[in-house]
Scaffold this motif. Sequence first.
Motif, PDB file in Angstrom:
ATOM      1  N   THR A   4       0.818  -1.211   0.000  1.00 22.53           N
ATOM      2  CA  THR A   4       0.000   0.000   0.000  1.00 22.53           C
ATOM      3  C   THR A   4       0.853   1.263   0.000  1.00 22.53           C
ATOM      4  OG1 THR A   4      -1.733  -1.175   1.201  1.00 22.53           O
ATOM      5  CG2 THR A   4      -1.837   1.229   1.204  1.00 22.53           C
ATOM      6  N   ALA A  52       1.954   5.561  -5.783  1.00 23.40           N
ATOM      7  CA  ALA A  52       0.809   4.758  -6.202  1.00 23.40           C
ATOM      8  C   ALA A  52      -0.086   4.473  -5.012  1.00 23.40           C
ATOM      9  CB  ALA A  52       1.276   3.449  -6.831  1.00 23.40           C
ATOM     10  N   GLU A  53      -1.292   4.045  -5.315  1.00 15.41           N
ATOM     11  CA  GLU A  53      -2.206   3.635  -4.256  1.00 15.41           C
ATOM     12  C   GLU A  53      -1.840   2.247  -3.747  1.00 15.41           C
ATOM     13  OE1 GLU A  53      -5.129   4.052  -1.502  1.00 15.41           O
ATOM     14  OE2 GLU A  53      -4.502   5.569  -2.959  1.00 15.41           O
ATOM     15  N   GLN A  54      -1.477   1.360  -4.699  1.00 12.83           N
ATOM     16  CA  GLN A  54      -1.162  -0.013  -4.315  1.00 12.83           C
ATOM     17  C   GLN A  54      -0.416  -0.711  -5.449  1.00 12.83           C
ATOM     18  OE1 GLN A  54      -4.542  -2.662  -3.733  1.00 12.83           O
ATOM     19  NE2 GLN A  54      -3.613  -3.538  -1.910  1.00 12.83           N
ATOM     20  N   LEU A 112       1.157  -5.154 -10.952  1.00  7.82           N
ATOM     21  CA  LEU A 112       0.094  -4.210 -11.290  1.00  7.82           C
ATOM     22  C   LEU A 112       0.104  -3.069 -10.282  1.00  7.82           C
ATOM     23  CD1 LEU A 112      -2.535  -3.417 -12.828  1.00  7.82           C
ATOM     24  CD2 LEU A 112      -3.773  -4.796 -11.129  1.00  7.82           C
ATOM     25  N   LYS A 121      -1.898   0.362  -8.982  1.00  9.28           N
ATOM     26  CA  LYS A 121      -3.168   1.082  -8.996  1.00  9.28           C
ATOM     27  C   LYS A 121      -2.933   2.562  -8.686  1.00  9.28           C
ATOM     28  CE  LYS A 121      -6.084  -2.834  -7.608  1.00  9.28           C
ATOM     29  NZ  LYS A 121      -7.081  -3.309  -6.612  1.00  9.28           N
ATOM     30  N   SER A 122      -3.616   3.427  -9.454  1.00  8.06           N
ATOM     31  CA  SER A 122      -3.505   4.887  -9.281  1.00  8.06           C
ATOM     32  C   SER A 122      -2.043   5.329  -9.314  1.00  8.06           C
ATOM     33  CB  SER A 122      -4.168   5.327  -7.970  1.00  8.06           C
ATOM     34  OG  SER A 122      -5.532   4.988  -7.964  1.00  8.06           O
ATOM     35  N   ASP A 177      -5.121   5.250 -14.073  1.00 11.50           N
ATOM     36  CA  ASP A 177      -5.795   4.392 -13.095  1.00 11.50           C
ATOM     37  C   ASP A 177      -4.956   3.160 -12.775  1.00 11.50           C
ATOM     38  OD1 ASP A 177      -7.850   6.185 -13.105  1.00 11.50           O
ATOM     39  OD2 ASP A 177      -9.216   4.953 -14.300  1.00 11.50           O
ATOM     40  N   THR A 178      -4.295   2.612 -13.806  1.00  8.39           N
ATOM     41  CA  THR A 178      -3.466   1.422 -13.608  1.00  8.39           C
ATOM     42  C   THR A 178      -2.174   1.543 -14.403  1.00  8.39           C
ATOM     43  OG1 THR A 178      -4.483   0.227 -15.457  1.00  8.39           O
ATOM     44  CG2 THR A 178      -5.471  -0.076 -13.274  1.00  8.39           C
ATOM     45  N   LYS A 188      -5.526   3.185 -18.902  1.00  5.19           N
ATOM     46  CA  LYS A 188      -6.815   3.584 -18.323  1.00  5.19           C
ATOM     47  C   LYS A 188      -6.760   5.011 -17.763  1.00  5.19           C
ATOM     48  CE  LYS A 188      -8.490  -1.056 -17.199  1.00  5.19           C
ATOM     49  NZ  LYS A 188      -9.032  -1.941 -16.134  1.00  5.19           N
TER      50      LYS A 188
END
Length: 201
Positions: free
Chosen positions: A59, A77-79, A90, A92-93, A111-112, A126
Amino acid sequence: MPALKISYSNTVFYLKLTLVFLGLFALVMIFLSAKKLDPSTEIPFAKDIDFATLDDGLTKPIYSSMTNSGDEVRISAEQIISTEKKDIALIKSAILRIFSVSGSDLFLSSDTALLDKGKKNLIFSKNVILQTNDKMEITAPKIFTALDKTLIQADGPIKGIFGNSNIEAGKLDIFKENASSNLVISFTKGVKMVYNPGKSF
């Protein structure tokens, strides 16, 4: 034997002198202990991390380093989550910031994104948005970013604003010809530019 006399004014003078030297010593220690940001080829989030162990995700990872041309790279990043492919994760954000020594900063978000540890790159997808701090804001289905050098590439359809013009193109390349040069922004393959004085970035 005459008695040793120390006046109040002398005491204050030596006390102030001592404080000055202590202050200078503290400043020297701060500069000596400060760590300089050196060029690095380490992959963001990948140092000492086994992608296979990221089933639950990592995270809010943050990374900061420099490219081989001296530009500062910051990635957050978010995660980050493992995938079925080895050395690929991968994100995320994803947010990428490149602070160029030439003054033309870059901001990229999506987004990714896919992080390829072996090939040392990030592929944003995205809702991808790429901006510079002075004259450009574009979107593209996917944008490729190298992590060990200043290089951004995108295939069309590319749409957005470049200066006072609306622009469409089939390919975008942002790079440096050498370590000391300015950023080169190159649109190719069916480029269309429409001047719009009422619209600018």
